[in-house]
Design a protein around this motif. Structure first.
Motif, PDB file in Angstrom:
ATOM      1  N   ASN A   1      -0.507 -24.722  17.014  1.00 56.70           N
ATOM      2  CA  ASN A   1      -0.467 -25.160  18.508  1.00 56.70           C
ATOM      3  C   ASN A   1      -0.969 -24.267  19.442  1.00 56.70           C
ATOM      4  O   ASN A   1      -0.581 -23.152  19.467  1.00 56.70           O
ATOM      5  CB  ASN A   1       1.120 -25.467  18.739  1.00 56.70           C
ATOM      6  N   PRO A   2      -2.139 -24.583  20.162  1.00 55.98           N
ATOM      7  CA  PRO A   2      -2.835 -23.399  20.874  1.00 55.98           C
ATOM      8  C   PRO A   2      -2.037 -22.774  21.812  1.00 55.98           C
ATOM      9  O   PRO A   2      -2.115 -21.705  22.318  1.00 55.98           O
ATOM     10  CB  PRO A   2      -4.049 -24.337  21.530  1.00 55.98           C
ATOM     11  N   PHE A   3      -0.793 -23.644  22.378  1.00 58.99           N
ATOM     12  CA  PHE A   3       0.063 -23.071  23.400  1.00 58.99           C
ATOM     13  C   PHE A   3       0.958 -21.905  22.804  1.00 58.99           C
ATOM     14  O   PHE A   3       1.306 -20.901  23.438  1.00 58.99           O
ATOM     15  CB  PHE A   3       0.877 -24.280  23.983  1.00 58.99           C
ATOM     16  N   ARG A   4       1.254 -22.365  21.427  1.00 57.41           N
ATOM     17  CA  ARG A   4       1.881 -21.229  20.599  1.00 57.41           C
ATOM     18  C   ARG A   4       1.263 -19.926  20.742  1.00 57.41           C
ATOM     19  O   ARG A   4       1.574 -18.574  20.813  1.00 57.41           O
ATOM     20  CB  ARG A   4       2.370 -21.782  19.616  1.00 57.41           C
ATOM     21  N   VAL A   5      -0.335 -20.034  20.337  1.00 62.79           N
ATOM     22  CA  VAL A   5      -1.080 -19.054  20.295  1.00 62.79           C
ATOM     23  C   VAL A   5      -0.991 -18.161  21.768  1.00 62.79           C
ATOM     24  O   VAL A   5      -0.949 -16.815  21.453  1.00 62.79           O
ATOM     25  CB  VAL A   5      -2.457 -19.499  19.915  1.00 62.79           C
ATOM     26  N   ARG A   6      -1.220 -18.941  22.607  1.00 61.36           N
ATOM     27  CA  ARG A   6      -1.391 -18.378  24.015  1.00 61.36           C
ATOM     28  C   ARG A   6      -0.022 -17.521  24.331  1.00 61.36           C
ATOM     29  O   ARG A   6      -0.229 -16.570  24.788  1.00 61.36           O
ATOM     30  CB  ARG A   6      -1.651 -19.353  25.133  1.00 61.36           C
ATOM     31  N   ALA A   7       0.964 -18.098  23.701  1.00 56.94           N
ATOM     32  CA  ALA A   7       2.414 -17.429  23.973  1.00 56.94           C
ATOM     33  C   ALA A   7       2.231 -16.152  23.565  1.00 56.94           C
ATOM     34  O   ALA A   7       2.869 -15.098  24.208  1.00 56.94           O
ATOM     35  CB  ALA A   7       3.582 -18.263  23.632  1.00 56.94           C
ATOM     36  N   TYR A   8       1.866 -15.885  22.432  1.00 58.61           N
ATOM     37  CA  TYR A   8       1.535 -14.606  21.845  1.00 58.61           C
ATOM     38  C   TYR A   8       0.765 -13.662  22.460  1.00 58.61           C
ATOM     39  O   TYR A   8       1.034 -12.459  22.902  1.00 58.61           O
ATOM     40  CB  TYR A   8       1.360 -14.726  20.260  1.00 58.61           C
ATOM     41  N   ARG A   9      -0.421 -14.167  22.907  1.00 61.64           N
ATOM     42  CA  ARG A   9      -1.398 -13.425  23.522  1.00 61.64           C
ATOM     43  C   ARG A   9      -0.685 -13.020  25.025  1.00 61.64           C
ATOM     44  O   ARG A   9      -0.902 -12.064  25.212  1.00 61.64           O
ATOM     45  CB  ARG A   9      -2.538 -14.273  23.695  1.00 61.64           C
ATOM     46  N   ASN A  10      -0.123 -13.878  25.579  1.00 57.43           N
ATOM     47  CA  ASN A  10       0.668 -13.723  26.951  1.00 57.43           C
ATOM     48  C   ASN A  10       1.474 -12.296  26.492  1.00 57.43           C
ATOM     49  O   ASN A  10       1.607 -11.318  27.389  1.00 57.43           O
ATOM     50  CB  ASN A  10       1.287 -14.845  27.230  1.00 57.43           C
ATOM     51  N   ALA A  11       2.386 -12.426  25.706  1.00 59.42           N
ATOM     52  CA  ALA A  11       3.439 -11.410  25.364  1.00 59.42           C
ATOM     53  C   ALA A  11       2.664 -10.373  25.266  1.00 59.42           C
ATOM     54  O   ALA A  11       3.193  -8.949  25.781  1.00 59.42           O
ATOM     55  CB  ALA A  11       4.284 -11.999  24.403  1.00 59.42           C
ATOM     56  N   ALA A  12       1.487 -10.219  24.372  1.00 60.95           N
ATOM     57  CA  ALA A  12       0.889  -8.953  24.013  1.00 60.95           C
ATOM     58  C   ALA A  12       0.521  -8.395  25.238  1.00 60.95           C
ATOM     59  O   ALA A  12       0.690  -7.140  25.513  1.00 60.95           O
ATOM     60  CB  ALA A  12      -0.254  -9.146  23.195  1.00 60.95           C
ATOM     61  N   ARG A  13       0.093  -9.186  26.266  1.00 61.70           N
ATOM     62  CA  ARG A  13      -0.640  -8.628  27.574  1.00 61.70           C
ATOM     63  C   ARG A  13       0.299  -7.932  28.384  1.00 61.70           C
ATOM     64  O   ARG A  13       0.490  -6.793  28.988  1.00 61.70           O
ATOM     65  CB  ARG A  13      -1.392  -9.677  28.386  1.00 61.70           C
ATOM     66  N   VAL A  14       1.580  -8.749  28.410  1.00 62.02           N
ATOM     67  CA  VAL A  14       2.955  -8.394  29.350  1.00 62.02           C
ATOM     68  C   VAL A  14       3.372  -6.929  28.581  1.00 62.02           C
ATOM     69  O   VAL A  14       3.423  -5.786  29.504  1.00 62.02           O
ATOM     70  CB  VAL A  14       3.752  -9.371  29.111  1.00 62.02           C
ATOM     71  N   ILE A  15       3.564  -6.928  27.416  1.00 57.18           N
ATOM     72  CA  ILE A  15       3.940  -5.803  26.679  1.00 57.18           C
ATOM     73  C   ILE A  15       2.996  -4.398  27.193  1.00 57.18           C
ATOM     74  O   ILE A  15       3.213  -3.365  27.332  1.00 57.18           O
ATOM     75  CB  ILE A  15       4.347  -5.857  25.185  1.00 57.18           C
TER      76      ILE A  15
END
Length: 575
Positions: A25-39
């Motif tokens: 699910n592309p939105f799941r992928v995005r969730a990981y990328r978002n989290a990486a950026r936030v961290i």
DNA sequence: GCCGTTTTCGGCCCGACTGTTTTCAGTCG
């Protein structure tokens, strides 16, 4: 093993890459990328936050699941999901994904249909004509891949901001001379003042686009025109820099500027806010049920989603939207807030101008004070000072200050931190100074523990004032040495000393996340040029850009203090 | 995987371009 924020972020990004290849699910992928950026952009170490009992799921974009996974990474240094994905996905797949024109679908096709397991095999498939025979591939894709493989070794080079500036500003001036052009502005990562930029986005408003596009492609530095349409064009300059031009009508200026400035993550978050308010936001404007309700200025775009204006340097979706909503945006430090420079050299060591010339140039820039900080004797190549030379310069500065009331020269040194954490000059000598800037110029290869320990020992010396260019990196040329910056910043807080943000365009050494960390902990940052000639005093602005990306306000920066306010702060470290 | 002033399920930014294909999937920014 203790995982640091960049390590955690890297693992989350790796998961996103691998999930993408699995058609997740592309939105799941995005969730990981978002989290990486936030961290990555966090002002505090996750490990420390966890230790003090913070709930990570309160961070934007991080829910219960990701909070648990991050905790697992910090606790064990591993993540089962990642290990499992790595086992299931060939290493080449992630590599292929980075090639232009290849997304998850085509990578899978290559892997399954042609058994491509290495770049070498891809190359052979290209030569054999097997690529263009695949469904969804054609001769143009084939050619693109061939070119990408040729340049793959020479990694895609990003341009340092200062160098980009030297190419962009003349081009902007050229475009401003187009008849009927109204506003000409650079957007993208250049406007967000990132350390390096990949390409340049230029936005022009004009009643008619054609003359602007024409003038753009006629610029003398243009090497090749990569694309040319009615309202946009892409060129490659002789320097290799790619420049995209877009022309929009004046009524779309704000929304277009907002859109092309990015970052992508910030734009997505803003559009999402709009969506919840029944608005559609695109590069042409803000719309409600198809009717334009804003977009002439960026402020209008933000107002439409109930937010105050957010400065470009903050637009990374690293908490700026939440801060804006809460009325807690920082008032970012400005170049004009700075009252002096606390790290410069003169011809007495490896600089190119005399003390008097540096002082005059600093005065002309409106500085109230300037610290002369020559190298110490260990840096023999730079004719570093021993005690005798330093004491002699101190006398010279006293004479200068006695006769030149327009600017005050502070007596300093850039003393070398030796291998064992001792300083390169005796305490008795350093005690004569107004400030002691200390830095590492050797033994970059030490382990993190050893390097950090060495610096912490130096920091304990009685006259240690500012830790200069803290990681020693040269952008794109030398990796930072391995040092535990959160610990260093913590120690600086305990010790009452300061951390430098070296404004040299090749250093920009404190990174934005560490600026935020210093602010969070309450350690003042010295934005300093490390100038070796008068013109380099102008590099201060690059330091300010970086500080703004790190959320620093006037009060967070040491050298926004007046001389009268600065002296007691420096004196405290000279115990 | 996240998230909630229409929602705890069912959405998730938006448009353009490209190449490949006959109407659109995949990629990109």
């Amino acid at each position: 093993m203790l995982a640091h924020n960049p390590d955690i972020a890297q693992r989350l990004d790796d998961i996103a890459d691998l999930l993408e290849l699995e058609d997740a699910n592309p939105f799941r992928v995005r969730a990981y990328r978002n989290a990486a950026r936030v961290i990555r952009g966090l002002g505090a170490e996750v490990a420390v936050m966890l230790k003090r009992g913070d709930d990570l799921s309160e961070l934007p974009g991080i829910g219960k699941d990701l909070a648990d996974k991050i905790q697992t990474i910090v606790r064990t240094g591993h993540l089962p999901l990642l290990d499992q994905l790595r086992k299931a996905t060939p290493a080449i797949a992630a590599e292929l994904l980075k090639l232009p024109g290849l997304g998850p679908k085509r990578v899978k096709t290559l892997y399954h249909e042609l058994d491509v397991h290495t770049l070498e095999q891809l190359h052979r498939a290209l030569l054999d004509g097997r690529i263009r025979a695949l469904p969804g591939f054609g001769s143009i894709t084939e050619e693109r891949l061939r070119q990408a493989l040729e340049t793959h070794a020479a990694a895609p080079s990003r341009l340092k901001l200062a160098l980009a500036e030297s190419y962009v500003e003349p081009l902007l001036a050229w475009l401003r001379d187009t008849p009927h052009a109204e506003t000409v502005a650079a957007a993208g990562s250049y406007r967000r003042c990132q350390e390096t930029v990949g390409d340049i986005d230029i936005l022009v408003t004009a009643p008619r686009a054609a003359p602007v596009v024409k003038r753009f492609t006629e610029y003398e530095e243009v090497e090749k025109i990569a694309a040319r349409g009615n309202t946009r064009a892409t060129v490659v300059l002789k320097s290799g820099l790619q420049v995209d031009l877009r022309v929009v009508p004046p009524r779309s200026y704000g929304s277009a500027l907002h859109y092309f400035t990015g970052s992508k993550a910030h734009n997505i978050a803003i559009r999402r806010l709009g969506q919840r308010r029944g608005l559609k936001i695109n590069e042409y404007g803000v719309f409600r049920k198809g009717r334009r309700v804003g977009g002439k200025t960026e402020a209008e775009v933000y107002r439409a989603v109930g937010l105050p204006y957010i400065p470009p340097e903050l637009r990374e979706n690293r908490g700026e939207i939440e801060a804006a909503a809460a009325g807690q945006l920082p008032t970012l430090v400005k170049l004009a807030d700075l009252r002096g420079d606390l790290h410069v050299h003169t011809v007495a060591t490896d600089g190119h101008n005399t003390l008097t010339e540096m002082a005059r140039a600093a005065h002309e820039r409106g500085f109230e004070y300037l610290a002369i900080t020559e190298h110490s004797k260990r840096i023999a190549m730079a004719h570093g000072f021993d005690s005798r030379h330093l004491l002699k310069q101190i006398e010279e500065i006293d004479r200068f200050n006695a006769t030149s009331p327009r600017i005050t020269i502070l007596k300093g040194i850039e003393v070398d931190i030796l291998e064992d954490g001792k300083l390169d000059l005796p305490d008795a000598t350093l005690g004569h100074l107004d400030l002691v800037v200390a830095s590492v110029h050797s033994h970059f290869h030490f382990s993190r523990d050893k390097q950090t320990g060495r610096i912490l020992r130096a920091m304990e010396r009685p006259h240690f004032t500012v830790f200069a260019h803290p990681t020693g990196r040269l952008i794109g040329e030398r990796e930072p040495y391995d040092v535990d910056m959160p610990r260093i910043i913590g120690a600086a807080k305990d010790r009452g000393c300061f951390i430098e943000l070296n404004a040299h365009p090749e250093r920009l050494d404190l990174i934005d996340a560490h600026c935020r960390m210093a602010k969070e902990v309450g350690v003042l940052v010295s934005i300093a040029t490390d100038a070796h000639r008068t013109e380099e005093l102008g590099n201060l602005r690059f330091g300010v850009f970086q500080a703004r990306r790190g959320w620093l306000e006037k009060a967070d920066v040491l050298n926004t203090r007046s001389l009268a306010a600065l002296r007691p702060l420096l004196a405290r470290t000279m115990r």
